[in-house]
Design a protein around this motif. Structure first.
Motif, PDB file in Angstrom:
ATOM      1  N   LEU A   1      48.890  37.813  35.664  1.00 57.47           N
ATOM      2  CA  LEU A   1      48.896  37.105  34.663  1.00 57.47           C
ATOM      3  C   LEU A   1      49.448  37.269  33.838  1.00 57.47           C
ATOM      4  CD1 LEU A   1      48.549  33.597  36.515  1.00 57.47           C
ATOM      5  CD2 LEU A   1      51.371  34.457  36.384  1.00 57.47           C
ATOM      6  N   ALA A   2      47.624  38.136  32.796  1.00 54.24           N
ATOM      7  CA  ALA A   2      47.497  38.201  31.778  1.00 54.24           C
ATOM      8  C   ALA A   2      48.090  39.311  31.372  1.00 54.24           C
ATOM      9  CB  ALA A   2      45.839  38.891  31.541  1.00 54.24           C
ATOM     10  N   LEU A   3      48.756  40.395  31.799  1.00 54.41           N
ATOM     11  CA  LEU A   3      49.175  41.899  31.853  1.00 54.41           C
ATOM     12  C   LEU A   3      50.682  41.213  31.858  1.00 54.41           C
ATOM     13  CD1 LEU A   3      47.640  44.068  34.545  1.00 54.41           C
ATOM     14  CD2 LEU A   3      47.629  44.490  32.215  1.00 54.41           C
ATOM     15  N   GLY A   4      51.278  40.682  32.512  1.00 53.21           N
ATOM     16  CA  GLY A   4      52.638  39.847  32.203  1.00 53.21           C
ATOM     17  C   GLY A   4      52.703  39.640  30.941  1.00 53.21           C
ATOM     18  N   ALA A   5      52.001  38.789  30.314  1.00 50.68           N
ATOM     19  CA  ALA A   5      52.454  38.162  29.403  1.00 50.68           C
ATOM     20  C   ALA A   5      52.095  38.555  28.127  1.00 50.68           C
ATOM     21  CB  ALA A   5      50.565  37.026  28.909  1.00 50.68           C
ATOM     22  N   LEU A   6      50.751  40.318  28.722  1.00 52.11           N
ATOM     23  CA  LEU A   6      51.083  40.839  27.845  1.00 52.11           C
ATOM     24  C   LEU A   6      51.949  41.812  27.490  1.00 52.11           C
ATOM     25  CD1 LEU A   6      46.851  42.180  27.911  1.00 52.11           C
ATOM     26  CD2 LEU A   6      48.158  40.498  25.886  1.00 52.11           C
ATOM     27  N   THR A   7      52.558  42.033  28.157  1.00 52.65           N
ATOM     28  CA  THR A   7      54.083  42.270  28.456  1.00 52.65           C
ATOM     29  C   THR A   7      54.565  41.844  27.740  1.00 52.65           C
ATOM     30  OG1 THR A   7      53.480  43.494  30.239  1.00 52.65           O
ATOM     31  CG2 THR A   7      56.248  44.027  29.865  1.00 52.65           C
ATOM     32  N   ALA A   8      55.145  40.887  27.823  1.00 53.90           N
ATOM     33  CA  ALA A   8      56.098  40.231  27.047  1.00 53.90           C
ATOM     34  C   ALA A   8      56.197  39.825  25.923  1.00 53.90           C
ATOM     35  CB  ALA A   8      56.226  38.188  27.561  1.00 53.90           C
ATOM     36  N   LEU A   9      54.410  39.594  25.148  1.00 47.50           N
ATOM     37  CA  LEU A   9      54.013  39.712  24.060  1.00 47.50           C
ATOM     38  C   LEU A   9      54.964  40.602  22.962  1.00 47.50           C
ATOM     39  CD1 LEU A   9      50.627  37.881  23.566  1.00 47.50           C
ATOM     40  CD2 LEU A   9      52.968  36.593  23.302  1.00 47.50           C
ATOM     41  N   GLY A  10      54.253  42.317  24.183  1.00 43.77           N
ATOM     42  CA  GLY A  10      54.374  43.200  23.604  1.00 43.77           C
ATOM     43  C   GLY A  10      55.989  43.725  23.239  1.00 43.77           C
ATOM     44  N   ALA A  11      56.762  43.386  23.848  1.00 43.22           N
ATOM     45  CA  ALA A  11      58.084  42.934  23.779  1.00 43.22           C
ATOM     46  C   ALA A  11      59.049  42.173  22.954  1.00 43.22           C
ATOM     47  CB  ALA A  11      58.667  43.090  25.387  1.00 43.22           C
ATOM     48  N   ALA A  12      58.222  41.325  22.398  1.00 42.90           N
ATOM     49  CA  ALA A  12      58.871  39.933  22.286  1.00 42.90           C
ATOM     50  C   ALA A  12      58.313  41.139  20.177  1.00 42.90           C
ATOM     51  CB  ALA A  12      57.910  38.898  21.742  1.00 42.90           C
ATOM     52  N   ASP A  13      56.744  42.049  20.114  1.00 46.86           N
ATOM     53  CA  ASP A  13      57.311  41.825  18.809  1.00 46.86           C
ATOM     54  C   ASP A  13      57.399  43.414  18.695  1.00 46.86           C
ATOM     55  OD1 ASP A  13      54.724  42.597  16.827  1.00 46.86           O
ATOM     56  OD2 ASP A  13      54.044  43.821  16.929  1.00 46.86           O
ATOM     57  N   ALA A  14      57.709  43.869  19.930  1.00 45.29           N
ATOM     58  CA  ALA A  14      59.064  45.873  19.534  1.00 45.29           C
ATOM     59  C   ALA A  14      60.135  44.793  19.203  1.00 45.29           C
ATOM     60  CB  ALA A  14      59.216  46.138  20.653  1.00 45.29           C
ATOM     61  N   THR A  15      60.795  43.927  19.866  1.00 46.65           N
ATOM     62  CA  THR A  15      62.171  43.939  19.307  1.00 46.65           C
ATOM     63  C   THR A  15      62.301  42.888  17.222  1.00 46.65           C
ATOM     64  OG1 THR A  15      62.763  42.263  21.729  1.00 46.65           O
ATOM     65  CG2 THR A  15      63.728  41.149  20.490  1.00 46.65           C
ATOM     66  N   GLY A  16      61.317  42.314  17.157  1.00 51.89           N
ATOM     67  CA  GLY A  16      61.083  41.823  15.743  1.00 51.89           C
ATOM     68  C   GLY A  16      61.447  42.815  14.866  1.00 51.89           C
TER      69      GLY A  16
END
Length: 139
Positions: free
Chosen positions: A113-128
């Motif tokens: 779950l932590a790795l999934g959350a980090l991946t989602a946060l990284g994707a959101a940051d990259a999209t920004g």
């Protein structure tokens, strides 16, 4: 001795399995590629309730027998049952109850779950970042 369906139903209510099942169903409706995940989560929710019933009853074999009896009566016309035994892979659930208890995998689940959350946060940051780079060309 308490019956398995009653204990499993109590586990479903206590752990709010309906909310998790609804969330997965909505996710599968939004993305049809998640349909196999929805079926697997439904099975795992039933297995979770089976294991909780086993803890209450104190005997895996008794829980498996009660599940088998309930599954055999589910196809009868009277009385109607809303427990949904026909589509929850009862034979796999009974086989799992006849095997040794599953190991506690909370540390592994927390890591995933932590790795999934980090991946989602990284994707959101990259999209920004991408939107900021494209902003001058869109204006």
């Amino acid at each position: 001795m308490p019956s398995r369906p009653k204990n499993a139903a109590r586990a479903h209510l206590t752990h709010r399995h309906a909310r998790l099942g609804t969330a997965v169903t909505l996710a599968a409706a939004a993305n049809p590629l998640l349909a196999p995940v929805r079926h697997m989560v439904a099975f795992l929710l039933e297995r979770w309730a089976d294991e909780q019933a086993t803890v209450v009853v104190g005997d895996r074999a008794s829980t498996a027998r009660a599940l088998a009896r309930a599954a055999l009566t589910a196809g009868r016309r009277e009385p109607p049952h809303g427990l949904g035994f026909t589509d929850r892979a009862v034979s796999r659930r009974i086989a799992a109850l006849q095997a040794s208890p599953p190991p506690h995998l909370w540390p592994l689940a927390a890591t995933v779950l932590a790795l999934g959350a980090l991946t989602a946060l990284g994707a959101a940051d990259a999209t920004g970042d991408l939107l900021r780079l494209l902003e001058p060309s869109l204006a």
